[in-house]
Design a protein around this motif. Structure first.
Motif, short mmCIF file in Angstrom:
data_model
loop_
_atom_site.label_atom_id
_atom_site.label_comp_id
_atom_site.label_asym_id
_atom_site.label_seq_id
_atom_site.Cartn_x
_atom_site.Cartn_y
_atom_site.Cartn_z
N HIS A 1 7.05 -6.93 10.13
CA HIS A 1 7.40 -5.38 9.51
C HIS A 1 6.24 -4.09 9.50
CE1 HIS A 1 11.03 -8.23 8.12
NE2 HIS A 1 9.83 -9.09 7.61
N THR A 2 6.99 -2.59 9.16
CA THR A 2 6.13 -1.81 10.00
C THR A 2 6.09 -0.74 8.81
OG1 THR A 2 6.25 -2.10 12.20
CG2 THR A 2 5.28 -0.01 11.25
N ILE A 3 5.07 -0.38 8.31
CA ILE A 3 5.78 0.62 7.21
C ILE A 3 4.55 1.56 7.29
CG2 ILE A 3 4.35 1.55 4.86
CD1 ILE A 3 4.58 -2.04 4.23
N PRO B 1 3.50 -8.80 8.43
CA PRO B 1 4.21 -9.53 7.11
C PRO B 1 4.81 -9.35 6.21
CG PRO B 1 2.09 -11.32 7.83
CD PRO B 1 2.32 -10.10 8.82
N LYS B 2 5.76 -9.85 5.96
CA LYS B 2 6.05 -9.34 4.37
C LYS B 2 5.30 -10.43 3.78
CE LYS B 2 10.46 -7.31 4.27
NZ LYS B 2 11.94 -7.95 4.22
N VAL B 3 4.56 -10.15 2.37
CA VAL B 3 4.13 -10.54 1.83
C VAL B 3 5.09 -12.04 1.30
CG1 VAL B 3 1.93 -10.86 -0.95
CG2 VAL B 3 1.77 -9.31 0.75
N SER B 4 5.89 -11.85 1.09
CA SER B 4 6.84 -12.62 -0.24
C SER B 4 7.24 -13.93 1.00
CB SER B 4 8.23 -11.93 -0.26
OG SER B 4 9.65 -11.41 0.85
N ASP B 5 7.50 -13.25 2.07
CA ASP B 5 7.29 -14.78 3.65
C ASP B 5 6.49 -15.42 3.62
OD1 ASP B 5 9.48 -13.18 4.07
OD2 ASP B 5 9.21 -12.33 5.83
N LEU B 6 5.33 -15.21 3.36
CA LEU B 6 3.57 -15.69 3.13
C LEU B 6 3.75 -16.49 1.94
CD1 LEU B 6 1.29 -12.64 4.31
CD2 LEU B 6 1.64 -15.83 5.69
N PHE C 1 9.00 -3.43 -3.58
CA PHE C 1 9.08 -2.48 -2.76
C PHE C 1 8.37 -2.89 -1.80
CE2 PHE C 1 7.17 -0.36 -7.08
CZ PHE C 1 8.11 0.52 -6.74
N GLU C 2 8.95 -4.19 -1.41
CA GLU C 2 8.37 -5.04 0.18
C GLU C 2 6.76 -5.09 0.72
OE1 GLU C 2 12.53 -4.09 2.20
OE2 GLU C 2 12.66 -6.18 1.58
N PRO C 3 6.06 -5.46 0.06
CA PRO C 3 4.79 -5.33 0.56
C PRO C 3 4.31 -6.29 1.94
CG PRO C 3 4.44 -6.57 -1.49
CD PRO C 3 5.53 -5.75 -1.20
N ILE C 4 3.38 -5.79 2.82
CA ILE C 4 3.32 -5.94 4.03
C ILE C 4 1.95 -6.63 4.29
CG2 ILE C 4 4.71 -5.20 5.53
CD1 ILE C 4 2.95 -3.54 7.31
N TRP D 1 -4.31 -5.73 5.56
CA TRP D 1 -4.14 -4.67 4.16
C TRP D 1 -3.03 -5.45 3.48
CZ3 TRP D 1 -6.55 1.07 5.54
CH2 TRP D 1 -6.15 1.62 3.73
N LEU D 2 -3.09 -5.46 2.09
CA LEU D 2 -1.62 -5.23 1.26
C LEU D 2 -1.78 -3.96 1.56
CD1 LEU D 2 -0.56 -7.03 -1.26
CD2 LEU D 2 -0.07 -4.60 -1.17
N MET D 3 -0.37 -2.99 1.61
CA MET D 3 0.53 -2.28 2.24
C MET D 3 1.45 -2.26 1.37
SD MET D 3 -0.81 0.75 3.33
CE MET D 3 -2.17 -0.10 4.21
N LEU D 4 1.45 -0.56 1.25
CA LEU D 4 2.66 -0.58 -0.22
C LEU D 4 3.31 0.30 1.20
CD1 LEU D 4 1.48 -1.22 -3.56
CD2 LEU D 4 3.14 -2.38 -2.47
N PRO D 5 4.49 1.16 0.78
CA PRO D 5 5.22 2.31 1.01
C PRO D 5 5.37 3.28 0.30
CG PRO D 5 6.94 0.94 0.80
CD PRO D 5 5.70 -0.12 -0.17
N ILE D 6 3.96 3.76 0.06
CA ILE D 6 3.53 4.81 -0.28
C ILE D 6 5.09 5.70 -0.87
CG2 ILE D 6 2.24 6.44 -1.12
CD1 ILE D 6 -0.14 4.68 -1.16
#
Length: 163
Positions: A57-59, A75-80, A111-114, A133-138
């Motif tokens: 996934h891309t943010i 990958p999404k954190v939720s998938d991991l 927010f579906e972080p990756i 890096w845990l990334m959020l879609p700011i």
């Protein structure tokens, strides 16, 4: 009757802890704690190839640590967490320098972080805040610029402990 027995056995085996494939390279992420699926003494280790093999996934976003919009991929954190069979949403994220942040994953799940391993199509190195890096879609959710969300965007991430 045989079909019912086979289905029952299949259902039972899917509820049992599963072995994850073992990393072939040096692991860059370990998920430990209350997990059901492991590949290394009760923990789930992932190398870069394993993370890249997952749905990506891309943010595209700006944040306080960059001046312009960057494209982050991972990958999404939720998938991991699902892959590791996490049994809780309370997480401790630990960086390479032992910086830790505790979060309730439910607080940011919407927010579906990756876990970004790529920044502008380049694999992130430790000097570039990598390998993860845990990334959020700011840009999509400006409210993420407020505390405590900034704290959740931990870079040089090396482990997630599920509590």
């Amino acid at each position: 009757m045989k079909i019912l027995i086979a289905l029952s056995l299949l259902l039972c085996t899917s509820l049992v802890a599963a072995e994850l494939p073992k990393p072939t390279d040096e692991p860059i992420l370990t998920i430990a704690g209350l997990i059901q699926n492991s590949n290394s003494e009760g923990a789930a280790d992932f190398d870069l190839k394993m993370l890249q093999a997952m749905p990506q996934h891309t943010i595209v976003t700006r944040h306080p640590w960059v001046e312009s919009r960057h494209h982050y991929k991972g990958p999404k954190v939720s998938d991991l967490l699902e892959m590791a069979g996490a049994r809780s949403t309370k997480l401790t994220l630990v960086a390479l320098n032992n910086y830790e942040v505790e979060i309730e994953f439910d607080d940011i799940a919407e927010f579906e972080p990756i876990l970004a391993w790529s920044d502008n199509d380049r694999v992130m190195r430790v000097r570039d805040k990598g390998p993860l890096w845990l990334m959020l879609p700011i840009d999509k959710h400006p409210e993420l610029l407020q505390m405590p969300y900034n704290d959740f965007m931990i870079w040089q991430l090396r482990s997630i402990i599920v509590k």
